[in-house]
Write a protein that holds these residues in place. Structure first.
Motif, mmCIF file in Angstrom:
data_model
loop_
_atom_site.group_PDB
_atom_site.id
_atom_site.type_symbol
_atom_site.label_atom_id
_atom_site.label_comp_id
_atom_site.label_asym_id
_atom_site.label_seq_id
_atom_site.Cartn_x
_atom_site.Cartn_y
_atom_site.Cartn_z
ATOM 1 N N LEU A 66 0.814 -1.276 -0.200
ATOM 2 C CA LEU A 66 0.084 -0.078 -0.057
ATOM 3 C C LEU A 66 0.818 1.167 0.083
ATOM 4 N N HIS A 67 2.067 1.288 0.683
ATOM 5 C CA HIS A 67 2.903 2.510 0.871
ATOM 6 C C HIS A 67 3.296 2.454 -0.533
ATOM 7 N N THR A 68 3.860 1.676 -1.284
ATOM 8 C CA THR A 68 4.558 1.704 -2.414
ATOM 9 C C THR A 68 3.364 2.361 -3.713
ATOM 10 N N LEU A 69 2.093 1.795 -3.430
ATOM 11 C CA LEU A 69 0.983 2.227 -4.514
ATOM 12 C C LEU A 69 0.578 3.765 -3.971
ATOM 13 N N ALA A 70 0.662 4.139 -2.714
ATOM 14 C CA ALA A 70 0.501 5.462 -2.491
ATOM 15 C C ALA A 70 1.503 6.518 -2.838
ATOM 16 N N ALA A 71 2.602 6.014 -3.032
ATOM 17 C CA ALA A 71 3.917 6.809 -3.481
ATOM 18 C C ALA A 71 3.913 6.883 -4.988
ATOM 19 N N VAL A 80 -6.628 -1.384 -5.707
ATOM 20 C CA VAL A 80 -7.319 -2.588 -5.389
ATOM 21 C C VAL A 80 -7.103 -3.739 -6.347
ATOM 22 N N PHE A 81 -6.914 -3.214 -7.595
ATOM 23 C CA PHE A 81 -6.911 -4.244 -8.786
ATOM 24 C C PHE A 81 -5.505 -4.872 -8.635
ATOM 25 N N GLU A 82 -4.326 -3.907 -8.455
ATOM 26 C CA GLU A 82 -3.224 -4.525 -8.096
ATOM 27 C C GLU A 82 -2.754 -5.438 -6.825
ATOM 28 N N ILE A 83 -3.591 -5.101 -5.631
ATOM 29 C CA ILE A 83 -3.408 -6.074 -4.645
ATOM 30 C C ILE A 83 -4.132 -7.298 -4.685
ATOM 31 N N ILE A 84 -5.251 -7.341 -5.285
ATOM 32 C CA ILE A 84 -5.995 -8.677 -5.418
ATOM 33 C C ILE A 84 -5.322 -9.609 -6.760
ATOM 34 N N THR A 85 -4.836 -8.841 -7.805
ATOM 35 C CA THR A 85 -4.439 -9.749 -8.749
ATOM 36 C C THR A 85 -3.006 -10.263 -8.327
ATOM 37 N N ASP A 86 -2.335 -9.434 -7.429
ATOM 38 C CA ASP A 86 -0.849 -9.771 -6.902
ATOM 39 C C ASP A 86 -1.200 -11.249 -5.980
ATOM 40 N N ASP A 87 -2.152 -10.948 -5.257
ATOM 41 C CA ASP A 87 -2.699 -12.166 -4.261
ATOM 42 C C ASP A 87 -2.984 -13.322 -5.047
ATOM 43 N N ARG A 363 -8.909 2.827 0.585
ATOM 44 C CA ARG A 363 -9.007 4.265 0.423
ATOM 45 C C ARG A 363 -8.260 4.703 1.819
ATOM 46 N N GLY A 364 -8.769 4.335 3.009
ATOM 47 C CA GLY A 364 -8.398 4.877 4.137
ATOM 48 C C GLY A 364 -6.806 4.242 4.290
ATOM 49 N N ALA A 365 -6.294 3.080 3.710
ATOM 50 C CA ALA A 365 -4.824 2.608 3.866
ATOM 51 C C ALA A 365 -4.129 3.668 2.990
ATOM 52 N N LEU A 366 -4.633 3.940 1.805
ATOM 53 C CA LEU A 366 -3.897 4.789 1.080
ATOM 54 C C LEU A 366 -3.500 6.005 1.549
ATOM 55 N N GLU A 367 -4.764 6.755 2.027
ATOM 56 C CA GLU A 367 -4.517 8.000 3.022
ATOM 57 C C GLU A 367 -3.437 8.075 3.928
ATOM 58 N N ALA A 368 -3.627 7.171 4.442
ATOM 59 C CA ALA A 368 -2.640 6.920 6.038
ATOM 60 C C ALA A 368 -1.272 6.891 5.360
ATOM 61 N N ALA A 369 -1.118 6.054 4.261
ATOM 62 C CA ALA A 369 0.140 5.763 3.738
ATOM 63 C C ALA A 369 0.983 7.199 3.166
ATOM 64 N N ARG A 370 -0.103 7.839 2.589
ATOM 65 C CA ARG A 370 0.474 9.041 1.842
ATOM 66 C C ARG A 370 0.712 10.130 3.133
#
Length: 370
Positions: A66-71, A80-87, A363-370
């Motif tokens: 999530l930190h990488t995505l936020a950055a 969401v797409f990247e996380i679920i397809t990665d898993d 959304r919340g996780a990205l905002e926190a990471a940013r």
């Protein structure tokens, strides 16, 4: 794999055990490998609810991603797409040895967005995108068995994509799902695609049928009605298997099978028992038949491993009694068509709620990471 256990006996009876759960914690901890080795698990299914729970409860495992995505400035849909397809890709790699050994198992399913359930073209486009992004031969794309989904099933199959058809409740819709698959195979054959590379399962839901029908039987309240409680789900699934045998024994299906195609295997979904008064392995031990998949939540899997009584085929000799159950339900006033229509609508709605929860969590996780 464990060779002397109820789950091993289930496998020997021809049932493929798939886990109805996936999370990054399960992947990084080796938990999935343990279930493969110790519980005879040979596949994984996911849905929006599973991913929503995984993201909500697995903040630590997803934090770095999530930190990488936020950055990178990724928006919520991209994240969401990247996380679920990665898993799903990682799980497919874990299960690759099973796939290589069997050809038909070792599968990991990923679902199109539930908001596309009534959008055939949107479903087809996203199915192709998911298939290309995960880029694993043992992946499956889940498409709901709505009226609009039928065209998407055909188109995805025709494109060489392996499809897990989900949210099947009625026998009539199940017949349409098989027809959609066969049509897709015929189109794939005409396009020169190797039919042997295309696999499919049809996810027939079980416990949700009992939940809805038992509620109606309780409201009716007669002795005849109450005596039918908790019988509909199993009867419905058994008749689905009879239909599977009939259609795949047809001249049309036989011609495709002889050309190298694979049968679309019945998959028992929603196999966790909702009524605590029922045996916790009911939707496992009463639905044993050759060539089926049973996708279980871990609680049901562990119950089956611990005390499941697996004594062989419990389906193919029970078609007559299953038909009598559905006849009796109609006689006491249960409208089967209305039940299955309600369940399909609610199934789509529940996944849409979970999808929105997933988006909000990210959304919340990205905002926190940013």
């Amino acid at each position: 794999m464990t060779s002397n256990s109820p789950t091993a006996a289930l496998s020997e009876a021809g049932v493929s055990i798939w886990l109805d759960d996936l999370s990054r914690e399960r992947l990084v901890s080796g938990g999935l490998e343990r279930l493969i080795t110790e519980r005879n698990v040979v596949g994984v299914t996911t849905n929006p609810t599973i991913f929503a729970n995984a993201l909500a409860n697995g903040a630590e495992e997803y934090a770095e991603h999530l930190h990488t995505l936020a950055a990178s400035g990724a928006d919520i849909d991209t994240a969401v797409f990247e996380i679920i397809t990665d898993d799903v890709r990682t799980a497919a790699d874990v299960l690759r040895p099973t796939y290589d050994a069997t050809g038909h198992d070792g599968r990991v399913s990923i679902e199109v967005e539930p908001g596309l359930a009534h959008d055939a073209e949107g479903t087809i486009a996203q199915a192709k995108t998911l298939w290309a992004t995960v880029d694993r031969p043992n992946a499956m794309i889940k498409i709901p068995a709505t009226i609009e989904g039928l065209d998407a099933i055909t188109a995805a199959t025709a494109a060489g994509i392996s499809v897990n058809v989900t949210l099947i409740f009625s026998l009539d819709r199940y017949r349409e799902v098989i027809e959609a698959y066969l049509t897709g195979l015929e189109q794939a054959k005409a396009a020169g695609i190797d039919l042997g590379t295309i696999h499919s399962v049809a996810s027939f839901f079980v416990s949700r049928v009992d939940t809805e029908i038992d509620k109606r039987l309780t409201a009716i309240g007669t002795d005849e009605a109450l005596a039918l409680k908790s019988k509909a789900g199993i009867a419905n699934a058994r008749l689905a298997y009879e239909l599977y045998e009939q259609v795949f024994g047809s001249e049309r299906a036989t011609a495709l099978l002889e050309a190298g195609a694979n049968r679309q295997r019945p998959l028992w979904a929603s196999t966790g028992v909702k009524d605590p008064s029922l045996p916790d392995t009911l939707y496992v031990t009463e639905l044993v038949a050759p060539g089926v998949v049973n996708t279980m939540p871990e609680k049901t899997l562990e119950a089956t491993f611990d005390h499941g009584q697996v004594g062989g085929d419990t389906v193919t000799g029970a078609y007559g009694d299953a038909g009598k159950v559905l006849d009796s339900l109609a006689r006491v006033g249960v409208d089967y068509d209305d039940v299955t229509a309600v369940l399909e609508r609610e199934g789509v709605e529940k996944f849409l709620v979970s999808w929105n929860e997933l988006l909000e969590t990210v959304r919340g996780a990205l905002e926190a990471a940013r």
